[in-house]
Design a protein around this motif. Sequence first.
Motif, PDB file in Angstrom:
ATOM      1  N   THR A  68      25.463 -31.240 -26.777  1.00  0.00           N
ATOM      2  CA  THR A  68      26.062 -29.918 -26.563  1.00  0.00           C
ATOM      3  C   THR A  68      27.425 -29.902 -27.244  1.00  0.00           C
ATOM      4  O   THR A  68      28.354 -30.587 -26.811  1.00  0.00           O
ATOM      5  CB  THR A  68      26.241 -29.637 -25.050  1.00  0.00           C
ATOM      6  OG1 THR A  68      24.978 -29.847 -24.427  1.00  0.00           O
ATOM      7  CG2 THR A  68      26.722 -28.211 -24.817  1.00  0.00           C
ATOM      8  N   PRO A  69      27.533 -29.126 -28.321  1.00  0.00           N
ATOM      9  CA  PRO A  69      28.835 -29.038 -28.990  1.00  0.00           C
ATOM     10  C   PRO A  69      29.796 -28.185 -28.175  1.00  0.00           C
ATOM     11  O   PRO A  69      29.374 -27.448 -27.283  1.00  0.00           O
ATOM     12  CB  PRO A  69      28.507 -28.324 -30.315  1.00  0.00           C
ATOM     13  CG  PRO A  69      27.024 -28.216 -30.388  1.00  0.00           C
ATOM     14  CD  PRO A  69      26.498 -28.343 -29.006  1.00  0.00           C
ATOM     15  N   ASP A  70      31.082 -28.250 -28.484  1.00  0.00           N
ATOM     16  CA  ASP A  70      32.048 -27.346 -27.847  1.00  0.00           C
ATOM     17  C   ASP A  70      32.052 -26.004 -28.563  1.00  0.00           C
ATOM     18  O   ASP A  70      32.244 -24.971 -27.943  1.00  0.00           O
ATOM     19  CB  ASP A  70      33.449 -27.975 -27.891  1.00  0.00           C
ATOM     20  CG  ASP A  70      33.472 -29.270 -27.106  1.00  0.00           C
ATOM     21  OD1 ASP A  70      33.253 -29.214 -25.889  1.00  0.00           O
ATOM     22  OD2 ASP A  70      33.646 -30.344 -27.718  1.00  0.00           O
ATOM     23  N   HIS A  78      31.891 -22.872 -26.003  1.00  0.00           N
ATOM     24  CA  HIS A  78      31.470 -23.332 -24.675  1.00  0.00           C
ATOM     25  C   HIS A  78      32.337 -22.684 -23.590  1.00  0.00           C
ATOM     26  O   HIS A  78      33.559 -22.534 -23.769  1.00  0.00           O
ATOM     27  CB  HIS A  78      31.607 -24.863 -24.597  1.00  0.00           C
ATOM     28  CG  HIS A  78      30.810 -25.457 -23.480  1.00  0.00           C
ATOM     29  ND1 HIS A  78      31.199 -25.353 -22.166  1.00  0.00           N
ATOM     30  CD2 HIS A  78      29.640 -26.127 -23.483  1.00  0.00           C
ATOM     31  CE1 HIS A  78      30.298 -25.955 -21.400  1.00  0.00           C
ATOM     32  NE2 HIS A  78      29.340 -26.428 -22.184  1.00  0.00           N
ATOM     33  N   ASP A  79      31.681 -22.333 -22.486  1.00  0.00           N
ATOM     34  CA  ASP A  79      32.379 -21.707 -21.344  1.00  0.00           C
ATOM     35  C   ASP A  79      33.700 -22.379 -20.998  1.00  0.00           C
ATOM     36  O   ASP A  79      34.686 -21.725 -20.713  1.00  0.00           O
ATOM     37  CB  ASP A  79      31.516 -21.858 -20.067  1.00  0.00           C
ATOM     38  CG  ASP A  79      30.437 -20.808 -20.030  1.00  0.00           C
ATOM     39  OD1 ASP A  79      30.518 -19.872 -20.850  1.00  0.00           O
ATOM     40  OD2 ASP A  79      29.527 -20.940 -19.188  1.00  0.00           O
ATOM     41  N   LEU A 135      41.547 -20.583 -23.899  1.00  0.00           N
ATOM     42  CA  LEU A 135      41.756 -19.707 -25.061  1.00  0.00           C
ATOM     43  C   LEU A 135      42.487 -18.429 -24.650  1.00  0.00           C
ATOM     44  O   LEU A 135      43.443 -18.004 -25.295  1.00  0.00           O
ATOM     45  CB  LEU A 135      40.392 -19.292 -25.647  1.00  0.00           C
ATOM     46  CG  LEU A 135      39.845 -20.118 -26.794  1.00  0.00           C
ATOM     47  CD1 LEU A 135      38.459 -19.634 -27.182  1.00  0.00           C
ATOM     48  CD2 LEU A 135      40.776 -20.030 -27.992  1.00  0.00           C
ATOM     49  N   ILE A 136      42.034 -17.846 -23.541  1.00  0.00           N
ATOM     50  CA  ILE A 136      42.638 -16.586 -23.094  1.00  0.00           C
ATOM     51  C   ILE A 136      44.090 -16.815 -22.660  1.00  0.00           C
ATOM     52  O   ILE A 136      44.992 -16.096 -23.067  1.00  0.00           O
ATOM     53  CB  ILE A 136      41.784 -15.952 -21.969  1.00  0.00           C
ATOM     54  CG1 ILE A 136      40.440 -15.515 -22.572  1.00  0.00           C
ATOM     55  CG2 ILE A 136      42.485 -14.758 -21.336  1.00  0.00           C
ATOM     56  CD1 ILE A 136      39.432 -15.014 -21.582  1.00  0.00           C
ATOM     57  N   GLN A 137      44.280 -17.890 -21.874  1.00  0.00           N
ATOM     58  CA  GLN A 137      45.649 -18.173 -21.392  1.00  0.00           C
ATOM     59  C   GLN A 137      46.631 -18.395 -22.546  1.00  0.00           C
ATOM     60  O   GLN A 137      47.759 -17.919 -22.525  1.00  0.00           O
ATOM     61  CB  GLN A 137      45.652 -19.440 -20.545  1.00  0.00           C
ATOM     62  CG  GLN A 137      45.316 -19.178 -19.089  1.00  0.00           C
ATOM     63  CD  GLN A 137      44.996 -20.502 -18.401  1.00  0.00           C
ATOM     64  OE1 GLN A 137      45.478 -21.558 -18.801  1.00  0.00           O
ATOM     65  NE2 GLN A 137      44.167 -20.435 -17.375  1.00  0.00           N
TER      66      GLN A 137
END
Length: 341
Positions: free
Chosen positions: A149-151, A172-173, A179-181
């Motif tokens: 599972t890649p990021d 990835h979740d 990212l948002i922060q």
Amino acid sequence: MPAVPQKHIVIGRWQSYHGNTIGSLSAGGDVKRRHAYTPNLLNYAHVYSPYCHRCPYDRQKDDCLSKQNWACVTDIERTILELGPENVSAFIAEPIVGSQQGAVPPPPGYFGKVRELCDRYEILLIIDEVMTGFGRTGTNFATEQIGITPDIITFGKGVSAGYAPLAGMIVHDRLIDGLIQNSDGKFIHGYTYSGHPVAVAAGLAALDVYERDMVLENVKKQGPYLFKRLLELKQKHSNISDVRGKGLLIGMELVKDHDQDLLFDPAEKAAEKLNGIAMELGAVFYPGSGSIDGVKGEHLIVSPPLNVTKSEIDEIVRILDESFTIFHHQLRKDELYESTK
Ligand SMILES: Cc1ncc(COP(=O)(O)O)c(C=O)c1O
């Protein structure tokens, strides 16, 4: 503004291609494409990918597999430690090296080890599925078959079957909150035409057709047939030294003479010549050079449409067969001419 992140170095692989922007060109290892931009490239690091047919680390594949001691993986760890894991943000790789090496799949286990290293040093694993994504290897993503599972997955090409310019990435979740922060609540990385509705509609339509016509099933069926037919050509033509790939992404390494393992001089532009002959006969392939070290190494990629039929494969192989015969005769003629000069 949040602090500038310290983890800024991407580790890529030589003889890989991720695109032509300064960032992607810096991460990629396409020697020829990078050349003109040398002063502008970012200070990213590179290791070699596992090209077991001609191991850049001079190892034997069986030996690596049996001992599970891989120079190509050890080199990634050494590079991370030299740079300092606190400075390395990501490792990027094509799951099957496409344009630069001619469809070279990884040996079993390689990406599992890479995933472990990325986890150990908190480095993102970016898998570039621009060439392999959306069915080319028989599954939506090649990583599904590799079992990791890649990021981040990058994709393009197949998502719209070429009917509209569309590309994107899957994140990835677990990365989304950060990212948002770190972007003040937004992901500030837009372009005028990002998410263009026409391109996205074309992508959705292409994926519907893939499902309706069971296109992935076709790739799973025709891929091994094409592979088998290309192996037959390898038996017949001394200019082919290797056939490799997955699904409908298959590469052939071209040499001057298979038995003597004689490489072409890059100036001969062997792959381009061979493709030129094939085009005259009615089929287009994807020639490439520099697969061994950025300069030496010629290859041809055979990657027909995902809905190719068995009889079309027979026609492709017939043209390729004839092209190799003409190519070989031309080489012989050139050699005779040289020897009489
Ligand atoms: C594996 C791979 N990654 C990235 C790219 C770059 O994609 P684009 O030209 O859409 O930037 C390509 C293009 O050929 C590719 O083959």
